[in-house]
Design a protein around this motif. Structure first.
Motif, PDB file in Angstrom:
ATOM      1  N   HIS A  45      -1.656   3.934  -0.675  1.00  0.00           N
ATOM      2  CA  HIS A  45      -2.884   3.663  -1.389  1.00  0.00           C
ATOM      3  C   HIS A  45      -3.888   3.259  -0.607  1.00  0.00           C
ATOM      4  CE1 HIS A  45      -5.082   2.025  -4.632  1.00  0.00           C
ATOM      5  NE2 HIS A  45      -4.229   1.538  -5.114  1.00  0.00           N
ATOM      6  N   ARG A  98       3.496   4.134  -1.359  1.00  0.00           N
ATOM      7  CA  ARG A  98       3.909   4.611  -2.824  1.00  0.00           C
ATOM      8  C   ARG A  98       4.790   5.512  -2.459  1.00  0.00           C
ATOM      9  NH1 ARG A  98       1.495   0.617  -3.763  1.00  0.00           N
ATOM     10  NH2 ARG A  98      -0.243   0.321  -5.038  1.00  0.00           N
ATOM     11  N   SER A 134       0.814  -1.128  -0.061  1.00  0.00           N
ATOM     12  CA  SER A 134      -0.026   0.059   0.019  1.00  0.00           C
ATOM     13  C   SER A 134       0.941   1.206  -0.082  1.00  0.00           C
ATOM     14  CB  SER A 134      -0.903   0.031   1.386  1.00  0.00           C
ATOM     15  OG  SER A 134      -0.072   0.093   2.395  1.00  0.00           O
ATOM     16  N   THR A 137       2.609  10.412  -3.785  1.00  0.00           N
ATOM     17  CA  THR A 137       1.445   9.633  -3.253  1.00  0.00           C
ATOM     18  C   THR A 137       2.357   8.824  -2.014  1.00  0.00           C
ATOM     19  OG1 THR A 137       0.049   9.523  -4.944  1.00  0.00           O
ATOM     20  CG2 THR A 137      -0.328   7.690  -3.134  1.00  0.00           C
TER      21      THR A 137
END
Length: 387
Positions: A206, A199, A197, A203
């Motif tokens: 996730h 990134r 998850s 970002t």
């Protein structure tokens, strides 16, 4: 169940570290003379470096909510014994960050703690040392522990009960059932924040991959999460199982590894047969590697080792009868006996408890570990699994 690539290697040897040794009178015969040294980080890192350089595969660290005693569950005022220990999570973090030891197996109490905190602690360690962390859930059979931490009272297991399987079962059955639920909850929490998850760039996360658990209706541990720590490498679970139905069921149900405790009445082949049969009858049993857990008193000759044990027992004022077999003899004979266990019974490894540090641990590192290099053996498979 996820298997680490390191598990495909040779027969594995572990060193169980505890104070100045596992014999109650170890302090009196150890070369360690400053009590504060046992609570110094360098004491533990020195052992980590020595173990890693000597071919030891893993170190184990103990947990405890009350001060150690000579008689299980009975407080005492004895002044010439090691009392107290560092928190195993902190000690494990130091060892993982500063030494090259392959694995650290840390005990963590499950009777008087909550699964979310333990899941986060162990996941944090796994982030420091991916693939190098093993968690041993510890069921509290000492009624003093509840008082110490303000938890719910538990059945009192008396000293004379510790080695009687039927008494263990009668008094601790519910605690072991709770422990199984606890471990399953921790495993589920580890899946709520996968490393995938994360990134890079603008970002960080996730977000739709991080989610709370779907509550299963468990009354004892209805944790939801999600965990606050990403799980880079799922830690393994190991269970110390004395020869009684409940700990064997716990190991078969949730553990990747089990440490069995042989004795004259319950030799290794008997323990393996019993555990294998229990695993067949355990729903959703995991594939479980089996290790022998043995206390050791070593010497240049068998007679010297016997003399050392006699001195320790005299200093303690009683004969040491721990919860497992005590090997008394030379390092060479110990290595040969362990090699026989490996060849005859298919053990995956051993955990050795030195009676005195540094004496017995030094002999294990110098004389035992180098002799036990060989091919891996197959784990005990649950019913319906190939072996």
């Amino acid at each position: 169940m996820e298997k680490d690539s390191t598990d495909s290697g040779s027969f594995r040897i572990g060193l169980a570290l505890e104070g100045t040794g596992w014999h109650p009178a170890s302090w009196l015969l150890s070369s360690v003379t400053d009590a504060a040294e046992v609570f110094d980080g360098s004491y533990w890192t020195n052992w980590g470096h020595a173990a890693a350089s000597g071919g030891i595969d893993f170190i184990t660290l103990e947990d405890g909510l009350t001060l150690q005693t000579d008689r299980f569950g009975i407080a005492d005022q004895i002044h010439d014994r090691v009392r107290g220990r560092l928190d195993p999570v902190v000690t494990a973090a130091v060892l993982l960050a500063t030494t090259a030891i392959n694995e650290v197996v840390l005990s963590r109490n499950v009777t008087h703690s909550n699964p979310f905190s333990v899941a986060a602690q162990v996941a944090s360690l796994a982030a420091i040392g991916p693939g190098r962390v093993v968690w041993r859930p510890q069921v509290s059979a000492d009624a003093r522990d509840a008082t110490a931490v303000g938890g719910s009272a538990t059945p009192q297991l008396l000293p004379e009960d510790v080695y009687v399987p039927t008494r263990i079962a009668r008094r601790l059955r519910d605690l072991f059932r709770d422990a199984e639920d606890y471990v399953r909850t921790v495993r589920e929490l580890w899946r709520t924040f996968p490393v995938e998850s994360l990134r890079s760039g603008d970002t960080f996360l996730h977000r739709d991959m991080v989610a709370p658990l779907q509550l299963t209706g468990r009354e004892r541990y209805p944790a939801a999460g999600p965990l606050t720590v990403p799980v880079l490498k799922t830690p393994k679970v190991a269970v110390l199982a004395h020869h009684a139905l409940e700990p064997y069921q716990l190991a078969a149900a949730v553990a990747d590894r089990v440490f069995v405790t042989p004795s004259q009445e319950h030799p290794i082949p008997v323990l393996l047969e019993v555990f294998h049969e229990i695993a067949k009858l355990t729903p959703d049993a995991t594939e479980t590697e089996v290790y022998a857990d043995v206390a050791v008193v070593l010497g240049d000759t068998d007679e010297q080792a016997k003399t050392r044990l006699a001195r320790l027992n005299e200093a303690a004022g009683f004969v040491w009868t721990p919860d497992t077999h005590v090997f008394v003899g030379t390092a060479g004979r110990l290595a040969r006996e362990i090699a026989d266990w490996r060849e005859q019974f298919g053990l995956n490894g051993v955990r050795l408890r030195p009676a005195v540090l540094p004496d017995d641990a030094d002999r294990v590192i110098r004389d035992v570990a180098p002799s036990l290099v060989g091919p891996a053996v197959l784990p005990v498979a649950a019913e319906g699994q190939s072996s």
